[in-house]
Each structure stands twice: as C-alpha cells, then as structure tokens.
Design an enzyme around this catalytic site. Sequence first.
Site, short mmCIF file in Angstrom:
data_model
loop_
_atom_site.label_atom_id
_atom_site.label_comp_id
_atom_site.label_asym_id
_atom_site.label_seq_id
_atom_site.Cartn_x
_atom_site.Cartn_y
_atom_site.Cartn_z
N GLY A 9 0.83 -1.19 0.00
CA GLY A 9 0.00 0.00 0.00
C GLY A 9 0.86 1.24 0.00
CB ILE A 11 3.75 6.66 2.14
CG1 ILE A 11 4.95 6.12 1.36
CG2 ILE A 11 4.18 7.28 3.47
CD1 ILE A 11 5.79 7.20 0.70
N GLY A 12 1.29 5.70 4.33
CA GLY A 12 0.13 6.15 5.09
C GLY A 12 -1.10 5.27 4.95
CB SER A 17 -1.40 0.64 12.02
OG SER A 17 -0.95 1.96 12.23
CD GLU A 31 8.48 -0.07 4.00
OE1 GLU A 31 8.71 0.00 2.79
OE2 GLU A 31 7.92 0.83 4.63
CD GLN A 54 13.74 2.51 -4.96
OE1 GLN A 54 13.33 1.36 -4.85
NE2 GLN A 54 13.27 3.50 -4.22
CD GLU A 78 5.87 -1.58 7.14
OE1 GLU A 78 5.37 -0.45 7.04
OE2 GLU A 78 6.59 -1.92 8.10
NE ARG A 79 5.35 0.19 0.16
CZ ARG A 79 5.49 1.34 0.81
NH1 ARG A 79 6.57 1.59 1.51
NH2 ARG A 79 4.54 2.25 0.72
#
Length: 193
Positions: A9, A11-12, A17, A31, A54, A78-79
């Site tokens: 998703g 950022i934010g 969470s 991350e 990157q 997370e990612r």
Amino acid sequence: MVYVISIEGIIGSGKSSLMDQLKRHYTCHQEPLHDWSLLQPFYDDMERYASPFQFQVLFSFHKLYSTIKNVNDVVILERCPWSSRNIFTKMLVQDGFISPQEYELYMSFYDRLAFTTNLHIYLKVDPTVAFDRILKRNREAEKTLQYDYLVRLNHQYEAEISKCDNVYVVDANKPMELVGNTVLRLLSRLCRR
C-alpha cells in the site's frame, strides 16, 4: 517451505499499524527503516539519491530473504521486492530520476536474487486519508513528502497490483482495527490457525 505474504500500500495506508496487530500471531518483518540510511536524503533530493536508495532497499530485502528462506512457516513482510521494482523504481524511471542504464543494472540484480512472494495483501486507501495519517504521525523522514507524490504512488499501485494474480484487496480507509480484523480472518482461513 516459507510462505511469504507482503502487506502492500501507499505511504500512510496503515501497513505499520497492521503489522503491529499481525505480529502477535505471525512472524512479521517491518520495513527496515533503520537500515535505510539513504531514506531521508532520498526524500530531500530524489534526483541524486533515487538509484542508490533503490539499490539499498533491494539489498536489504536480499538480506531479509536470506534469513527467512528456510523457515517452514508463514512470514509476513511490510512491502517486498515486488513493490520496490514495480512501484518505486518504475516511478523513478518514469520521472527521469533513474536512468535506463541504472534500471537495467537494477533489474539484473533483481532477477538474479530470485525473490518469491506468495500473496500480496493490498491496503487500498484514498491518498487524502493516507496524507492525513502521515501528517498526524509526524515522522521526521516524511516531513517533505508531498500529496501529489502520494497520488502518483496510488496510481502506480493501482496499475501494477491489477496485474497480480495473488492479491487480496482490503479497504484501508476504515479504522485500522477493522482492517486488522479483516486481514486476521483472511490469514486464519489461509493458514488454518
């Protein structure tokens, strides 16, 4: 054999969470912001730091995948490298911050590292909601983040995630407790926990 799930998703969108809720039940890796020494310089000067940042992200994922590849369980990230390549790096190429030669080099490393993600859970959120969350949490590295960047990031995610077969979309405009419960129910069905 490890079963890798990536929380995706903009950022934010609520990834951190959600990860806080999931780590009570699953092996989770957020991350590694502490390993990304080029994150703040990247936000401050994308033209100069796009390519090095990157590569730093790619190598941090390689390090992480090396530690989890022999785990015989579900691991939630997370990612993942997919988003580094298909979202962030592609956007930076489109914007001219990463040259075609740098992208070719990046892709040669990416392809050799052979990352596998079994499922993407995409937290679909309106950029306005995400921007409001970013302002409220007040992270130092995000102070220069622009709303327009989030909108573009959202467009890139929408375009790329639609090409994935292994994706579950969650409405992340809702309160994070509801998002967490939705994802926990999904994981419970998938993992039979």
